[in-house]
Design an enzyme around this catalytic site. Structure first.
Site, mmCIF file in Angstrom:
data_model
loop_
_atom_site.group_PDB
_atom_site.id
_atom_site.type_symbol
_atom_site.label_atom_id
_atom_site.label_comp_id
_atom_site.label_asym_id
_atom_site.label_seq_id
_atom_site.Cartn_x
_atom_site.Cartn_y
_atom_site.Cartn_z
ATOM 1 N N GLU B 128 55.690 -24.075 13.754
ATOM 2 C CA GLU B 128 55.997 -23.668 12.482
ATOM 3 C C GLU B 128 57.506 -23.947 12.041
ATOM 4 O O GLU B 128 57.952 -24.202 10.959
ATOM 5 C CB GLU B 128 55.687 -22.157 12.340
ATOM 6 C CG GLU B 128 54.181 -21.933 12.456
ATOM 7 C CD GLU B 128 53.361 -22.538 11.480
ATOM 8 O OE1 GLU B 128 52.981 -23.871 11.284
ATOM 9 O OE2 GLU B 128 52.789 -21.913 10.452
ATOM 10 N N THR B 181 56.202 -25.491 1.865
ATOM 11 C CA THR B 181 56.514 -24.249 2.149
ATOM 12 C C THR B 181 57.939 -23.991 1.755
ATOM 13 O O THR B 181 58.140 -22.806 1.320
ATOM 14 C CB THR B 181 56.179 -23.853 3.588
ATOM 15 O OG1 THR B 181 54.495 -24.263 3.759
ATOM 16 C CG2 THR B 181 56.310 -22.522 3.762
#
Lengths: 306, 306
Positions: B128, B181
C-alpha cells in the site's frame, strides 16, 4: 402508585475516547429521591438534603426536567420532589444528571410509563441545559439506561445501550476543587486535526468492540483520548501522576470523568479497582489535596426503586 | 506445499463513518493469484493477466509486500507470483490491497504459517505504501481477516475483527473514471470541526454496535460521513443522485468506497442489494457514464484457497 423512592446513579461521561457520546452508570454512588404525587398541579421541590441547591422549580434541574415531561402530558395532578444529594455538584460524575434523570424516571413510573427511555433522556436533557448551558445526554443516558450508553446522534436523538461486561469496575477520585462544565468546555478548541480525530474514532470503535466481546485488554487499549484530555487535564491537580499510578496498579485505563475534576479508572474485578483506589489516594495524600473516592461495579440497571 | 492458487478479495475501506479505520471484504469480487515456491531466492512476478501493471518486483505491490515478509525470515528459496487481475486499479475497491494481501497470505501458507494475521497486514501495508504513498491498512486488513475490520491503531498496529451479520450485502458501482488515492487524499482538509468529529465517532460507535447486535437499522443510521464524503463526493459523477436512488431502493446506507470513484451501498439481503444495483445503474445510464457493478455478500473468510 402515590410515592416512589429511588436510587439515581452517578455517571461517568466521555470515558476517555468518547467525548460527548459515551457514558456509564455507577452502582454504589448516587443520590436518593422521593417523588410524591400530589393534588396541586406542577412540580414542587420540597427539600434538598446534603447540598445547598435552589428549591425554586425553574432553577432546579430536577424541577425543569420534570416540567419538560409534564408539558407533554395532560396530567391533572402534580408532584413533590425531595432530593437526598450524595453526589457533589461540580464533581464531574453527573450530579445534575442524577437529579434530572431521577425526577423524570420516577414521574414516568408513577404515571404508568407513558414514555420510553429515550423520551426520558430528552426530558432530562432540559435539566442539563439548565446546569451547563448545553442539553447534553452523555450523563443522563447512562443514568436512565444503565451500563454503557452511546449517544449516536442528537438530531434525531438516538441512544444506544451497549453491552457491559460483568467484571468491569470503576474507581473514581474527586479532588476537592470545582471545575464548572461550562469552563471546561470553553478551553476546548473548536477544531481538531484530522489525524487525531481518526485515532479517536479508532479507539471508540475499539472500546465498543471490546465491550461486546468482553475483551478487557482491548477495552484498556482503547481508553485513550487524544483530543480532550491533553487540554482539560491541566485543570486537574496531579492528573498525570494519578493516571500513571492507576495504570501501574493494574487499571485497564484512566481518564477524566466528564469535564472533571474527578478522575476515573476502569479495572477488571473489584480487587484491582480497590488497588487502583489506594494508588490514587496515595498521590493526593502526598501532595495534600482532599478527595472523595469511590469504587463501584458498572451499574447495568440504572435508576432503581428503593 | 509447493504451489497455491488463491482468491483474494476486493475490499471497501472507510465504510462512510470510519475513515482510515474501517473496512470490509467482498465475496464475489477479487483477483486470483498463483504463488509457486522456487529454488531461486527472492520474488519474481511472472505474469499479470487482465491489467497492464509493472512486473519488476520492486515496482509491484505484491512483490514489495512479499519481500517485506521474506525479510523477516531466513528463507532459502524464493517465490514466483502470477496475478489474474480482475479488480481494476484506481477503482476504489482495494486493487493494490488484494495483490499485496494475497501475496503475503499465500507465502505464509507455503511457509507453514510462521506469521499471524496482524503480521501479514504489516507486510501487506508495504504494498500500500508503494501504491499510494501511505502504508494504510484499511483495505489489506479486511482482505486478510475477512468481514469487517477496525484498524484501532497503527502505533502499535492493532487490528480488530468485528462481528459481521450474515444478511449483509454490498452493492458497488464503479464509474469508469480514475481517482488516484493520492489525489483524493490531497483535497482533504487537515483539520475538522470538533462538532463534526463528535458526530463521526458517534456513528463509528453506532456502526460497531449495530454489527455486533445485528441491528440492521442501526447499521443504516450510522452509515453517515460528515467529514470526508462532503469533500470527496465532488470528484465522483452524480454521487448525490446515486446515493439518493440507492437509499430509495432500500439500501441501509450508501457512501464512497475507499477514496472512490466506486460508490458502495449496504443492504439487508441479496434481493435488496440487487434492487439497489438496478437503481445505481439507471443513474449512470441516464447520464451516459460507463460502469462496472457488483453485488456481493460480505466475505467473512477473506482470502481463500481455490
Amino acid at each position: 402508585m402515590e410515592q416512589i423512592k429511588i436510587f439515581t446513579p452517578a455517571t461517568i461521561a466521555n470515558v476517555s475516547c468518547g467525548f460527548d457520546v459515551l457514558g456509564l452508570a455507577l452502582d454504589t454512588v448516587g443520590d436518593e429521591m422521593i417523588i410524591k404525587k400530589v393534588a396541586k398541579k406542577g412540580v414542587t421541590i420540597t427539600k434538598i438534603i446534603g447540598q445547598n441547591l435552589p428549591l425554586e422549580t425553574h432553577k432546579n434541574v430536577a424541577g425543569v426536567a420534570a416540567l419538560a415531561l409534564l408539558s407533554e402530558t395532560n396530567c391533572e395532578f402534580g408532584f413533590e420532589i425531595e432530593i437526598i444529594k450524595n453526589i457533589k455538584p461540580g464533581s464531574g460524575i453527573g450530579s445534575s444528571a442524577a437529579s434530572s434523570a431521577g425526577a423524570v424516571w420516577a414521574i414516568n413510573e408513577i404515571l404508568g410509563k407513558p414514555f420510553n427511555t429515550t423520551d426520558l433522556v430528552r426530558f432530562a436533557m432540559e435539566g442539563e441545559r439548565l446546569a451547563t448551558g448545553v442539553p447534553h445526554a452523555d450523563n443522563v443516558a447512562p443514568a436512565l439506561f444503565g451500563g454503557f450508553t452511546l449517544v449516536r446522534s442528537y438530531q434525531p436523538l438516538d441512544i444506544i445501550s451497549i453491552h457491559t461486561p460483568n467484571e468491569l469496575f470503576a474507581t473514581v477520585i474527586h479532588p476537592q476543587i470545582e471545575v464548572k462544565t461550562s469552563d471546561a468546555r470553553e478551553i476546548l478548541k473548536t477544531t481538531v486535526s484530522l489525524k487525531d480525530a481518526i485515532k479517536q474514532w479508532g479507539n471508540v470503535g475499539g472500546l465498543i468492540s471490546g465491550l461486546y466481546t468482553e475483551d478487557y485488554d482491548l477495552i484498556g487499549r482503547s481508553l485513550e483520548d487524544y483530543i480532550i484530555e491533553p487540554i482539560r487535564s491541566i485543570l486537574i491537580p496531579a492528573f498525570d501522576t494519578v493516571k500513571q499510578q492507576s495504570l501501574k496498579a493494574g487499571a485497564l485505563g484512566c481518564g477524566i470523568s466528564g469535564s472533571g475534576p474527578s478522575i476515573f479508572a476502569l479495572s477488571k474485578g473489584e480487587e484491582t479497582a480497590k488497588k487502583v483506589a489506594d494508588a490514587m489516594k496515595m498521590v493526593y495524600e502526598k501532595v495534600g489535596i482532599d478527595y472523595d473516592i469511590h469504587v463501584s461495579k458498572i451499574n447495568k440497571k440504572g435508576i432503581k426503586i428503593l
